[in-house]
Design an enzyme around this catalytic site. Structure first.
Site, PDB file in Angstrom:
ATOM      1  N   ASP A   1     -10.426   2.343   1.239  1.00 49.91           N
ATOM      2  CA  ASP A   1     -10.574   1.923   2.633  1.00 49.91           C
ATOM      3  C   ASP A   1     -11.057   3.113   3.470  1.00 49.91           C
ATOM      4  O   ASP A   1     -11.950   2.979   4.307  1.00 49.91           O
ATOM      5  CB  ASP A   1      -9.235   1.435   3.205  1.00 49.91           C
ATOM      6  CG  ASP A   1      -8.783   0.107   2.622  1.00 49.91           C
ATOM      7  OD1 ASP A   1      -9.650  -0.710   2.281  1.00 49.91           O
ATOM      8  OD2 ASP A   1      -7.565  -0.097   2.529  1.00 49.91           O
TER       9      ASP A   1
ATOM     10  N   LYS B   1       0.804  -1.232   0.000  1.00 43.28           N
ATOM     11  CA  LYS B   1       0.000   0.000   0.000  1.00 43.28           C
ATOM     12  C   LYS B   1       0.836   1.281   0.000  1.00 43.28           C
ATOM     13  O   LYS B   1       0.373   2.316  -0.478  1.00 43.28           O
ATOM     14  CB  LYS B   1      -0.958   0.000   1.189  1.00 43.28           C
ATOM     15  CG  LYS B   1      -2.053  -1.063   1.078  1.00 43.28           C
ATOM     16  CD  LYS B   1      -3.070  -0.922   2.194  1.00 43.28           C
ATOM     17  CE  LYS B   1      -4.210  -1.906   1.977  1.00 43.28           C
ATOM     18  NZ  LYS B   1      -5.323  -1.674   2.918  1.00 43.28           N
TER      19      LYS B   1
ATOM     20  N   GLY C   1      -2.318  -0.035  15.569  1.00 45.55           N
ATOM     21  CA  GLY C   1      -1.671  -0.132  14.270  1.00 45.55           C
ATOM     22  C   GLY C   1      -1.094   1.196  13.838  1.00 45.55           C
ATOM     23  O   GLY C   1      -1.489   2.255  14.338  1.00 45.55           O
ATOM     24  N   SER C   2      -0.126   1.140  12.888  1.00 47.69           N
ATOM     25  CA  SER C   2       0.486   2.369  12.379  1.00 47.69           C
ATOM     26  C   SER C   2       0.811   2.270  10.894  1.00 47.69           C
ATOM     27  O   SER C   2       1.477   3.144  10.353  1.00 47.69           O
ATOM     28  CB  SER C   2       1.765   2.691  13.160  1.00 47.69           C
ATOM     29  OG  SER C   2       2.709   1.627  13.053  1.00 47.69           O
ATOM     30  N   GLY C   3       0.340   1.201  10.233  1.00 42.30           N
ATOM     31  CA  GLY C   3       0.603   1.008   8.811  1.00 42.30           C
ATOM     32  C   GLY C   3      -0.430   1.692   7.934  1.00 42.30           C
ATOM     33  O   GLY C   3      -1.148   2.608   8.366  1.00 42.30           O
ATOM     34  N   GLY C   4      -0.520   1.234   6.681  1.00 39.65           N
ATOM     35  CA  GLY C   4      -1.402   1.863   5.709  1.00 39.65           C
ATOM     36  C   GLY C   4      -2.860   1.854   6.111  1.00 39.65           C
ATOM     37  O   GLY C   4      -3.562   2.867   5.973  1.00 39.65           O
ATOM     38  N   MET C   5      -3.345   0.716   6.624  1.00 39.63           N
ATOM     39  CA  MET C   5      -4.745   0.661   7.040  1.00 39.63           C
ATOM     40  C   MET C   5      -4.991   1.534   8.260  1.00 39.63           C
ATOM     41  O   MET C   5      -6.028   2.202   8.367  1.00 39.63           O
ATOM     42  CB  MET C   5      -5.165  -0.781   7.325  1.00 39.63           C
ATOM     43  CG  MET C   5      -6.619  -0.926   7.736  1.00 39.63           C
ATOM     44  SD  MET C   5      -7.794  -0.345   6.489  1.00 39.63           S
ATOM     45  CE  MET C   5      -7.886  -1.810   5.443  1.00 39.63           C
TER      46      MET C   5
END
Length: 270
Positions: free
Chosen positions: A104, A68, A127-131
């Protein structure tokens, strides 16, 4: 399914390709009489794969973990949703020009509105990623101001929290947050933490709403814990369907009605 010379091709790229998108999109193509076909792939060479999308005239490409962010330098333009979040889940090809989107974000924002989650609710986002960036952006734009980003990656977690004025912690706190959101792979089928819940049972029991972004399985350990505690649940399966509808419209210019979407989702899950 017959593929002719005028058939438009769409695809997805993921580390672990599933069949939901393939079944969902192809069902809608058939029901609406659209000359499209959708296939799922994985790759070890993202630049070559995106080059193929451009060179072969692939109409659209869904982008899943872990691509992503890495796909960003490979496209020509970022739509506002992708530019703001620096995360992409959809690429649309217009005669060789690739534009990236994040559907998303759109799905998450719509679900928060439909479930009427109060914007003064304190939240905890794991969380800290794309999502997670899509979730944080949707929360902020919907009016949420009081929350904590929970992330093992301190640099990424602090950066995401600081961007929106949220707090950061390395691990989940005890009970307190009324909205719990999991935007990590914890609980995902086939993952190393498939049997884990993203939040402790006592935190879940004290929540008003649990929002699980993991779509496979539908009943993750977190969702199971929330249902057992009588807590309202928004599932990753709902996100998956809504973001897929947004992708479908970007690819085809057609917006299927809710009844047809429900049938397509049931078919895809079956």
């Amino acid at each position: 399914m017959r593929i002719g010379k005028d058939t438009r091709l769409c695809m997805s790229l993921a580390a672990r390709p599933g069949n939901f998108g393939t079944r969902f999109h192809n069902y809608l193509y058939g029901e609406l009489g659209l000359d499209y076909v959708y296939k799922a792939f994985t790759t070890r060479d993202l630049p070559a794969a995106i080059g193929g999308v451009r060179a072969l005239g692939i109409r659209g490409c869904a982008i899943s973990m872990p691509f992503k962010e890495d796909v960003i330098p490979l496209v020509d333009e970022l739509a506002p949703s992708a530019a703001a979040l620096r995360s992409v889940n959809t690429v649309v090809n217009d005669d060789g020009r690739l534009t990236a989107y994040n559907t998303d974000y759109t799905a998450i924002r719509l679900l928060l509105e439909r479930r009427a989650v109060p914007t003064d609710t304190e939240f905890a986002l794991r969380g800290s990623g794309g999502m997670a960036r899509a979730v944080a952006g949707a929360l902020y734009d919907a009016g949420f101001r009081h929350g904590t980003v929970l992330a093992r990656n301190e640099a990424a977690g602090r950066a995401l929290a600081a961007r929106y004025g949220f707090d950061w912690r390395p691990e989940a706190p005890g009970p307190g947050a009324r909205l719990l959101v999991n935007a990590t792979p914890i609980g995902m089928t086939g993952g190393p933490e498939a049997e884990r819940s993203a939040f402790e049972e006592r935190a879940v029991a004290a929540a008003g709403t649990v929002f699980e972004v993991v779509a496979q399985p539908v009943e993750t350990p977190l969702v199971g814990a929330a249902r057992a505690a009588g807590v309202a649940v928004i599932t990753g399966a709902e996100v998956l369907v809504l973001q897929a509808v947004e992708q479908f419209e970007l690819y085809t210019g057609v917006r299927p009605d809710d009844a047809l979407v429900a049938r397509a989702a049931a078919h895809a899950r079956g």
